[in-house]
Scaffold this motif. Structure first.
Motif, PDB file in Angstrom:
ATOM      1  N   UNK A 191       0.835  -1.205   0.000  1.00 27.51           N
ATOM      2  CA  UNK A 191       0.000   0.000   0.000  1.00 27.51           C
ATOM      3  C   UNK A 191       0.872   1.259   0.000  1.00 27.51           C
ATOM      4  N   UNK A 192       1.916   1.266   0.831  1.00 27.92           N
ATOM      5  CA  UNK A 192       2.797   2.431   0.916  1.00 27.92           C
ATOM      6  C   UNK A 192       3.500   2.699  -0.407  1.00 27.92           C
ATOM      7  N   UNK A 193       3.952   1.643  -1.074  1.00 24.24           N
ATOM      8  CA  UNK A 193       4.623   1.828  -2.370  1.00 24.24           C
ATOM      9  C   UNK A 193       3.656   2.339  -3.429  1.00 24.24           C
ATOM     10  N   UNK A 194       2.414   1.868  -3.409  1.00 23.77           N
ATOM     11  CA  UNK A 194       1.421   2.331  -4.381  1.00 23.77           C
ATOM     12  C   UNK A 194       1.117   3.807  -4.171  1.00 23.77           C
ATOM     13  N   UNK A 195       1.058   4.227  -2.927  1.00 22.64           N
ATOM     14  CA  UNK A 195       0.824   5.641  -2.629  1.00 22.64           C
ATOM     15  C   UNK A 195       2.029   6.469  -3.055  1.00 22.64           C
ATOM     16  N   UNK A 196       3.245   5.958  -2.795  1.00 24.40           N
ATOM     17  CA  UNK A 196       4.466   6.681  -3.169  1.00 24.40           C
ATOM     18  C   UNK A 196       4.574   6.840  -4.684  1.00 24.40           C
ATOM     19  N   UNK A 197       4.056   5.873  -5.445  1.00 26.30           N
ATOM     20  CA  UNK A 197       4.112   5.934  -6.911  1.00 26.30           C
ATOM     21  C   UNK A 197       2.893   6.644  -7.493  1.00 26.30           C
ATOM     22  N   UNK A 198       2.015   7.139  -6.620  1.00 28.80           N
ATOM     23  CA  UNK A 198       0.784   7.836  -7.044  1.00 28.80           C
ATOM     24  C   UNK A 198      -0.177   6.939  -7.819  1.00 28.80           C
ATOM     25  N   UNK A 199      -0.078   5.617  -7.561  1.00 28.54           N
ATOM     26  CA  UNK A 199      -1.047   4.698  -8.158  1.00 28.54           C
ATOM     27  C   UNK A 199      -2.407   4.913  -7.493  1.00 28.54           C
ATOM     28  N   UNK A 200      -2.392   5.126  -6.184  1.00 30.15           N
ATOM     29  CA  UNK A 200      -3.583   5.530  -5.434  1.00 30.15           C
ATOM     30  C   UNK A 200      -3.187   6.680  -4.518  1.00 30.15           C
ATOM     31  N   UNK A 201      -4.156   7.403  -4.052  1.00 29.58           N
ATOM     32  CA  UNK A 201      -3.895   8.510  -3.138  1.00 29.58           C
ATOM     33  C   UNK A 201      -4.120   8.055  -1.694  1.00 29.58           C
ATOM     34  N   UNK A 202      -3.353   8.632  -0.787  1.00 30.81           N
ATOM     35  CA  UNK A 202      -3.498   8.281   0.623  1.00 30.81           C
ATOM     36  C   UNK A 202      -4.914   8.539   1.109  1.00 30.81           C
ATOM     37  N   UNK A 203      -5.549   9.523   0.561  1.00 26.00           N
ATOM     38  CA  UNK A 203      -6.909   9.871   0.968  1.00 26.00           C
ATOM     39  C   UNK A 203      -7.984   8.995   0.374  1.00 26.00           C
ATOM     40  N   UNK A 204      -7.601   8.048  -0.508  1.00 21.87           N
ATOM     41  CA  UNK A 204      -8.595   7.162  -1.122  1.00 21.87           C
ATOM     42  C   UNK A 204      -9.053   6.060  -0.170  1.00 21.87           C
ATOM     43  N   UNK A 205      -8.170   5.670   0.763  1.00 21.64           N
ATOM     44  CA  UNK A 205      -8.469   4.541   1.641  1.00 21.64           C
ATOM     45  C   UNK A 205      -8.203   4.909   3.091  1.00 21.64           C
ATOM     46  N   UNK A 206      -8.735   4.096   3.984  1.00 19.02           N
ATOM     47  CA  UNK A 206      -8.409   4.217   5.403  1.00 19.02           C
ATOM     48  C   UNK A 206      -8.095   2.836   5.937  1.00 19.02           C
ATOM     49  N   UNK A 207      -7.216   2.793   6.911  1.00 14.93           N
ATOM     50  CA  UNK A 207      -6.809   1.531   7.544  1.00 14.93           C
ATOM     51  C   UNK A 207      -7.642   1.340   8.807  1.00 14.93           C
ATOM     52  N   UNK A 208      -8.307   0.185   8.903  1.00 10.98           N
ATOM     53  CA  UNK A 208      -9.153  -0.082  10.074  1.00 10.98           C
ATOM     54  C   UNK A 208      -8.571  -1.171  10.976  1.00 10.98           C
ATOM     55  N   UNK A 209      -7.487  -1.789  10.531  1.00 11.13           N
ATOM     56  CA  UNK A 209      -6.826  -2.804  11.367  1.00 11.13           C
ATOM     57  C   UNK A 209      -5.371  -2.910  10.944  1.00 11.13           C
ATOM     58  N   UNK A 210      -4.478  -3.017  11.920  1.00 18.89           N
ATOM     59  CA  UNK A 210      -3.053  -3.245  11.682  1.00 18.89           C
ATOM     60  C   UNK A 210      -2.595  -4.390  12.583  1.00 18.89           C
ATOM     61  N   UNK A 211      -1.988  -5.389  11.992  1.00 20.33           N
ATOM     62  CA  UNK A 211      -1.537  -6.567  12.745  1.00 20.33           C
ATOM     63  C   UNK A 211      -0.223  -6.280  13.458  1.00 20.33           C
ATOM     64  N   UNK A 212       0.186  -7.181  14.344  1.00 13.59           N
ATOM     65  CA  UNK A 212       1.561  -7.109  14.849  1.00 13.59           C
ATOM     66  C   UNK A 212       2.534  -7.228  13.685  1.00 13.59           C
ATOM     67  N   UNK A 213       3.762  -6.798  13.885  1.00 16.60           N
ATOM     68  CA  UNK A 213       4.744  -6.810  12.804  1.00 16.60           C
ATOM     69  C   UNK A 213       5.106  -8.238  12.411  1.00 16.60           C
ATOM     70  N   UNK A 214       5.266  -8.457  11.112  1.00 20.77           N
ATOM     71  CA  UNK A 214       5.815  -9.702  10.599  1.00 20.77           C
ATOM     72  C   UNK A 214       7.301  -9.460  10.381  1.00 20.77           C
TER      73      UNK A 214
END
Length: 338
Positions: free
Chosen positions: A233-256
């Motif tokens: 997701x971060x790379x897609x936002x950095x490449x302007x494939x999608x905008x940060x404001x297009x989506x919201x995160x509702x869950x984040x897991x522990x780190x892998x």
């Protein structure tokens, strides 16, 4: 009926006693080992091998032999770790040697046999090293945000007020990546089921095939939500494939985590402390390690039961057994790729 001479019966009793005694002694000397190989014991129940009880079995080798998770050409990382090995020598007072290996199983067997003392294991192979080689995890790479790794995130459209948590996924159409994807399927099944939301039962799973397809599907309204890796997701936002404001995160897991560094369980405790000191005091900036692992800054202490909880849970939920004759372990004998 033929009667056995008393002397023969006495001899049989002695033979049986000799055979049984070592087994009983071994059982008596280890109150708990969990999933560890019979060579190791885990009486403090931290899921890793305890040091040998017999001081004579503790070792302080010179040189200290180190390796990192093998790639197709093991020599690739020998130069990359040269500055760290010099630092390790300075802190421990020991010589060091880099040991290039061809695959994950060879790496694990080398530690099991005592030929490897410190190693960076890949995420999945660390679990086998712990159980089959007495590896004791101690460190993980860090970046500017903390422990280096990635997370499973659940995203939905930014304007979607109906989904604010995993619980709100019930009855929805949710994109997973594929059945073999860790963050894109196996992890959601593991984590969400423990939270009372069973994927495939409480919500409809739609396999998109790729993380970026899942993200685009959410943005375009094809899915109500999606389980994806945050790094994608971060790379897609950095490449302007999608905008940060297009989506919201509702869950984040522990780190892998991406890799875990471990030492052999039978190293002398004073040496172990020096090894840990070397790891925790090493800065990647301006070193051969920093050049190879861009964005990483150093090491953090690792607590195996906590930091590998997600990995262990996913492997166990998928029926993996940590034995040397398991199909999964045999697959580790193939040439490795990072």
């Amino acid at each position: 009926m033929t009667r056995r001479p008393p002397a023969l019966l006495a001899l049989l009793v002695l033979v049986l006693a000799a055979l049984v005694a070592p087994l009983a002694s071994a059982a008596d000397t280890c109150a708990h080992r969990g999933t560890l190989d019979p060579m190791y014991c885990d009486e403090n129940r931290d899921m890793v091998a305890d040091p040998p009880k017999d001081p004579a079995k503790l070792v302080s080798p010179d040189p200290l032999v180190f390796t990192y998770a093998p790639v197709e050409d093991p020599a690739v990382y020998e130069g990359a770790w040269s500055d760290f090995l010099r630092h390790l020598e300075k802190v421990t007072g020991k010589r060091t040697r880099y040991f290039g290996l061809q695959n994950y199983a060879a790496q694990i067997e080398a530690m099991r046999s005592g030929r490897l003392h410190i190693s960076g294991f890949s995420t999945g192979s660390l679990v086998y090293a712990v159980n089959l080689a007495g590896a004791v995890p101690m460190a993980i790479m860090r970046d500017a945000r903390g422990a280096s790794g990635y997370h499973l995130v659940v995203i939905t459209q930014a304007k979607n007020d109906r989904i604010r948590s995993v619980a709100d996924l019930k009855g929805k159409r949710v994109a997973h990546v594929s059945q073999t994807s860790s963050s894109g399927h196996q992890a959601p099944v593991y984590f969400f089921s423990r939270m009372g939301v069973v994927p495939g039962k409480d919500y409809q799973i739609v396999f998109s095939g790729k993380h970026d397809t899942s993200v685009l599907g959410v943005v375009n309204g094809d899915y109500d939500a999606a389980a994806v890796a945050d790094t994608v997701l971060e790379r897609m936002i950095a490449r302007n494939v999608v905008k940060a404001g297009d989506v919201k995160v509702v869950y984040t897991s522990p780190v892998f985590p991406t890799a875990g560094f471990a030492y052999a369980h039978n190293l002398e405790p004073r040496l172990v402390e020096k090894i840990k000191e070397a790891f925790y005091s090493f800065s990647f900036e301006g070193t051969s390690v920093g050049k190879e692992f861009k964005g990483r800054t150093g090491f953090l202490p690792l607590q195996y039961a906590r930091d590998w909880e997600a990995v262990l849970g996913i492997l166990t939920a998928n029926g993996v057994t940590f034995t040397r004759d398991s199909p999964e372990y045999k697959r580790l004998q193939k040439p490795a790729r990072e």
